[in-house]
Design a protein around this motif. Structure first.
Motif, PDB file in Angstrom:
ATOM      1  N   GLU A 152      16.672 -64.601  31.950  1.00 30.38           N
ATOM      2  CA  GLU A 152      15.414 -64.766  32.685  1.00 30.38           C
ATOM      3  C   GLU A 152      15.674 -65.450  34.030  1.00 30.38           C
ATOM      4  N   LEU A 153      16.542 -66.456  33.999  1.00 33.48           N
ATOM      5  CA  LEU A 153      16.891 -67.130  35.261  1.00 33.48           C
ATOM      6  C   LEU A 153      17.467 -66.115  36.235  1.00 33.48           C
ATOM      7  N   LEU A 154      18.354 -65.297  35.720  1.00 33.19           N
ATOM      8  CA  LEU A 154      19.003 -64.281  36.562  1.00 33.19           C
ATOM      9  C   LEU A 154      17.968 -63.331  37.162  1.00 33.19           C
ATOM     10  N   ALA A 155      17.043 -62.876  36.312  1.00 30.24           N
ATOM     11  CA  ALA A 155      16.027 -61.913  36.769  1.00 30.24           C
ATOM     12  C   ALA A 155      15.135 -62.544  37.831  1.00 30.24           C
ATOM     13  N   ARG A 156      14.803 -63.804  37.645  1.00 36.50           N
ATOM     14  CA  ARG A 156      13.933 -64.462  38.625  1.00 36.50           C
ATOM     15  C   ARG A 156      14.652 -64.689  39.951  1.00 36.50           C
ATOM     16  N   VAL A 157      15.937 -64.990  39.861  1.00 35.46           N
ATOM     17  CA  VAL A 157      16.709 -65.164  41.098  1.00 35.46           C
ATOM     18  C   VAL A 157      16.768 -63.839  41.849  1.00 35.46           C
ATOM     19  N   GLU A 158      17.011 -62.768  41.092  1.00 34.74           N
ATOM     20  CA  GLU A 158      17.056 -61.435  41.728  1.00 34.74           C
ATOM     21  C   GLU A 158      15.723 -61.110  42.396  1.00 34.74           C
ATOM     22  N   ALA A 159      14.637 -61.456  41.730  1.00 39.42           N
ATOM     23  CA  ALA A 159      13.315 -61.175  42.296  1.00 39.42           C
ATOM     24  C   ALA A 159      13.112 -61.953  43.586  1.00 39.42           C
ATOM     25  N   LEU A 160      13.594 -63.187  43.607  1.00 39.74           N
ATOM     26  CA  LEU A 160      13.457 -63.992  44.836  1.00 39.74           C
ATOM     27  C   LEU A 160      14.246 -63.374  45.970  1.00 39.74           C
ATOM     28  N   ILE A 161      15.431 -62.877  45.652  1.00 43.64           N
ATOM     29  CA  ILE A 161      16.268 -62.283  46.702  1.00 43.64           C
ATOM     30  C   ILE A 161      15.625 -60.994  47.217  1.00 43.64           C
ATOM     31  N   ARG A 162      15.071 -60.207  46.309  1.00 46.51           N
ATOM     32  CA  ARG A 162      14.391 -58.977  46.760  1.00 46.51           C
ATOM     33  C   ARG A 162      13.222 -59.346  47.669  1.00 46.51           C
ATOM     34  N   ARG A 163      12.529 -60.414  47.290  1.00 45.71           N
ATOM     35  CA  ARG A 163      11.386 -60.852  48.088  1.00 45.71           C
ATOM     36  C   ARG A 163      11.840 -61.248  49.489  1.00 45.71           C
ATOM     37  N   GLU A 217      13.192 -85.350  27.713  1.00 44.56           N
ATOM     38  CA  GLU A 217      14.361 -85.851  26.994  1.00 44.56           C
ATOM     39  C   GLU A 217      14.822 -84.883  25.923  1.00 44.56           C
ATOM     40  N   LEU A 218      13.865 -84.216  25.279  1.00 41.55           N
ATOM     41  CA  LEU A 218      14.246 -83.299  24.215  1.00 41.55           C
ATOM     42  C   LEU A 218      14.645 -81.937  24.765  1.00 41.55           C
ATOM     43  N   ARG A 219      13.969 -81.511  25.821  1.00 43.15           N
ATOM     44  CA  ARG A 219      14.251 -80.164  26.357  1.00 43.15           C
ATOM     45  C   ARG A 219      15.574 -80.093  27.097  1.00 43.15           C
ATOM     46  N   THR A 220      15.927 -81.163  27.786  1.00 42.73           N
ATOM     47  CA  THR A 220      17.142 -81.090  28.609  1.00 42.73           C
ATOM     48  C   THR A 220      18.388 -80.828  27.778  1.00 42.73           C
ATOM     49  N   PRO A 221      18.644 -81.572  26.699  1.00 45.34           N
ATOM     50  CA  PRO A 221      19.853 -81.247  25.927  1.00 45.34           C
ATOM     51  C   PRO A 221      19.773 -79.850  25.303  1.00 45.34           C
ATOM     52  N   ILE A 222      18.581 -79.418  24.914  1.00 47.35           N
ATOM     53  CA  ILE A 222      18.445 -78.070  24.357  1.00 47.35           C
ATOM     54  C   ILE A 222      18.773 -77.030  25.434  1.00 47.35           C
ATOM     55  N   ALA A 223      18.295 -77.283  26.668  1.00 43.68           N
ATOM     56  CA  ALA A 223      18.609 -76.365  27.776  1.00 43.68           C
ATOM     57  C   ALA A 223      20.114 -76.326  28.009  1.00 43.68           C
ATOM     58  N   GLU A 224      20.761 -77.484  27.923  1.00 44.97           N
ATOM     59  CA  GLU A 224      22.210 -77.528  28.117  1.00 44.97           C
ATOM     60  C   GLU A 224      22.908 -76.681  27.054  1.00 44.97           C
ATOM     61  N   LEU A 225      22.509 -76.897  25.801  1.00 50.05           N
ATOM     62  CA  LEU A 225      23.139 -76.151  24.712  1.00 50.05           C
ATOM     63  C   LEU A 225      22.923 -74.658  24.900  1.00 50.05           C
ATOM     64  N   ARG A 226      21.700 -74.311  25.161  1.00 45.44           N
ATOM     65  CA  ARG A 226      21.357 -72.880  25.275  1.00 45.44           C
ATOM     66  C   ARG A 226      22.143 -72.215  26.393  1.00 45.44           C
ATOM     67  N   SER A 227      22.156 -72.831  27.563  1.00 48.33           N
ATOM     68  CA  SER A 227      22.854 -72.217  28.707  1.00 48.33           C
ATOM     69  C   SER A 227      24.344 -72.110  28.426  1.00 48.33           C
ATOM     70  N   MET A 228      24.913 -73.206  27.876  1.00 53.95           N
ATOM     71  CA  MET A 228      26.361 -73.175  27.592  1.00 53.95           C
ATOM     72  C   MET A 228      26.679 -72.026  26.645  1.00 53.95           C
TER      73      MET A 228
END
Lengths: 475, 227
Positions: free
Chosen positions: B107-118, A265-276
């Protein structure tokens, strides 16, 4: 209570008891056998004494009599250096007859004499210090002519003492005592060994049980002790331990679920904020994109704020005692006030509110908390009721049971087996947590508010497709 | 390269899919489990980014069914659950990687790239073909140390053909790997992109790196090995 081991206490007490019983019974047996032996010994002595008395009553006492007696009663061992002895006193106390075995060892005075029908048996010490056991009888010797002429036969009474040195008897008794002691000792030793081995063997399952228990820890709470194959005493313990483990397991699982859920519950909104924000920094959006970004960030912040407030409420309710409130509030007013924040969403979902509570029904409690309680119940109903259905409130007034309020709504996917988890924080029927804005804390808050207000709460499904929350104020 | 993102949070799926598209990937998005499973089984994605807490069908069950259907697409699990047993469960269910929220986008991007290389059995991020050096991490192509300014679609095409060099790749394959389901590419967009790419990478006087196989597709020809 002593901290000594049960095994040691059991063995100690059994051994003390067995030794005591063994000692008492052996002593008793010895005394009994000793009495029996003496009785038989005395009986034999008496029989012989009577026989001798009878002989002496009819034979003149002269110097040939001892030899005669010896020949007649060879088992009395009256000869010189032998163990039997015989002595006769006349009524003046003079020794008139002695056995050869008594040569030089005369008893000076006549002991108390018994009668044929009432014999006396006594232990005595001979002049040379030898211990003996003898019986005494009084008898009337044969009348001589002078006595017969005097016609006073009744005045002459002799005392016969017949006995035997105790040496042999005492030896027999000591052998008996020794035999009983040895057998008692052997029996006691065998009993000790049996008790120690037996207790050790019979308590072994307890040790094995204890070893099994030692292997159970926070990571192995799913372990269950076997109930078959256990003794009668251990089976109820095993059953209770299994019940305890089941409760602990469920409790740990609940805590694990709660921790995992809180993390989510706490990580999901933080992940949303961070990615946005990261994507916006890397690829700055155009103006409409910026507006959408800001709106999204605000929504997430508001959601996190609601989440934090709800969690803090839960914590406060669980930790802070609520003082008993005495003010009374109109229930209808409380329901109207609690419904207001949810009215818009209810309209949006096509839900009809059918809470017609007559004014004048009053309940006791802190107003703010009562409103929060009712708001959470109604909010949960509005968020989860099947769209286009009705939310109903029913009030019951019972004389001894207080006021009860039941709020019901239609439900499409809730099952009876879900009821047990409903009060758990963050539990939702739909495992995904980002649909809509519900936090999954509503019914946990209902439970905790009700508990703090001393109101009984109950979640139920009276029929398939209907969920209800019952609140009962205690009278 | 074409990716599938299965994530039910609208804000997160929008941010991540935007970032991946800006990075040159074609991205399809599914917001629930059943849709995600259908899409994963229906297309040959280069990688799948999969959230675990999904409505309708949770991520682990989706993954399990995907693997049972024979699909070997590399999967990166995205979730807020970081407990060791959760990671183990995910990896044993058939996931290839695991990323805990919140995560750094890079990091997400790098991991996706690694999967594609794999997927293409390539370990290095730096590939060499003729005089060209391709940095798959930086998504650049350079010649003699000078970076060629390739638009993202051209780079994506170049990278795809490079990873499948020696193999004829049909137009439809190229389309399905370079465009997501929302795009409606024109019928000759692949040819046009190949033409534009050749203009940038071919050296005058030498045979083109990308050969056309009439009626079949395109093939990148080279004996050079990856550095």
């Amino acid at each position: 209570m002593s901290n000594a081991s049960i095994r040691k206490r059991l063995i100690g007490r059994l051994l003390v008891g067995m030794v005591a019983i063994s000692a008492i019974s052996n002593v008793g047996l010895y005394l009994y056998l000793r009495e029996e032996l003496l009785e038989q010994y005395d009986e034999a002595l008496l029989t012989e004494a009577r026989a001798v008395a009878g002989m002496l009553s009819s034979e003149d006492i002269d110097e040939d009599l001892p030899a005669l007696i010896d020949r007649s009663f060879p088992r009395m061992h009256l000869g010189a250096q032998e163990s039997g002895f015989l002595q006769v006193w006349d009524d003046s106390g003079a020794v008139v007859l002695r056995s050869p075995s008594l040569a030089g060892r005369d008893m000076a005075a006549a002991p108390t004499a018994g009668r044929v029908d009432k014999p006396v048996v006594l232990d005595l010490t001979l002049p040379d210090g030898s211990a003996g056991r003898a019986t005494t009888l009084s008898f009337q010797p044969p009348l001589d002519d002078e006595t017969a002429r005097a016609s006073q036969p009744a005045q002459r009474t002799c005392v016969l003492m017949l006995g035997e040195l105790r040496e042999e008897l005492d030896e027999t008794l000591s052998h008996l005592a020794l035999a009983l002691s040895l057998s008692g000792g052997a029996l006691t030793a065998a009993a000790v060994a049996l008790v120690v081995l037996g207790v050790r063997r019979e308590l072994k399952p307890l040790n094995e049980f204890s070893e099994q228990m030692a292997r159970v820890d926070a990571n192995t709470l799913a372990y269950r002790f076997a109930e078959t194959g256990l003794s009668e005493e251990l089976r109820p313990i095993s059953r209770r331990l299994n019940d305890l483990l089941a409760r602990l397991d469920e409790s740990f699982n609940r805590e694990r679920r709660f921790s995992a859920n809180v993390a989510h519950e706490l990580r999901t909104p933080i992940a949303e904020l961070r990615s946005m924000i990261e994507v916006a920094i890397k690829w700055p959006p155009d103006e409409p994109g910026v507006a959408r970004l800001h709106a999204g960030i605000l929504e997430v912040a508001q959601r996190m704020s609601r989440l934090v407030e709800a969690m803090l409420s839960l914590i406060r309710l669980q930790q802070t005692p609520v003082p008993a409130a005495t003010e009374r509030h109109d229930l209808a007013e409380l329901v109207v006030s609690a419904w207001a924040p949810h009215a818009a969403l209810a309209r949006e979902r096509g839900l009809e509110q059918a809470c017609r509570i007559a004014p004048g029904i009053c309940v006791t409690g802190d107003r703010t908390m009562l409103e929060a309680l009712l708001s959470n119940v109604l909010g949960n109903a509005v968020q989860h009721a099947t769209p286009g259905t009705r939310i109903t409130c029913d009030v019951a007034l019972e004389e001894h049971a207080g006021v009860s309020l039941t709020i019901s709504n239609a439900t499409a996917d809730l099952q009876p087996e879900d009821l047990a988890r409903l009060g758990e924080p963050f539990w939702r029927k739909d495992a995904a947590r980002t649909r809509g804005e519900h936090l999954g804390l509503g019914l946990s808050l209902v439970r905790d508010y009700a508990k703090a207000l001393q109101i009984d709460s109950r979640f139920a499904m009276p029929k398939p497709g209907t969920f209800e929350v019952e609140l009962r104020w205690r009278p | 390269m074409r990716l599938l993102l299965v994530e039910d949070s609208p804000r997160l799926s929008e941010a991540v899919s935007t970032g991946l598209r800006k990075s040159g990937y074609a991205v399809d998005v599914a917001n629930d489990g059943p849709t995600g499973l259908w899409q994963a089984q229906s297309h040959d994605y280069d990688a799948i980014v999969l959230d675990l807490m999904l409505p309708g069908l949770d991520g682990l069950t989706l993954l399990d069914r995907l693997r049972n259907s024979g699909k070997q697409t590399h999967v990166l699990i995205l979730t807020a659950r970081d407990a060791v047993e959760e990671r183990v469960k995910g990896l044993r269910a058939g996931a290839d990687d695991y990323l805990v929220k919140p995560f750094a986008f890079d990091e997400l991007l790098a991991r996706v790239e690694a999967l594609i290389r794999r997927k293409h059995v390539v370990k290095s991020t730096s590939l060499r073909v003729r005089e060209l050096v391709v940095d798959t991490a930086a998504r650049t192509v350079s010649r003699d140390g000078v970076v060629l300014d390739l638009p993202s679609r051209q780079y994506a095409l170049f990278e795809y053909l490079l990873l499948r060099r020696g193999t004829v790749v049909s137009r439809s394959e190229i389309e399905s790997h370079l465009y997501d389901s929302l795009a409606e590419p024109m019928s000759n967009v692949v040819d046009a992109t190949v033409y534009a790419l050749r203009k940038r990478i071919d050296v005058p006087g030498k045979t083109s790196l990308i050969q056309t196989r009439r009626g079949m597709g395109y093939i990148m020809v080279s004996d050079d090995e990856a550095r």
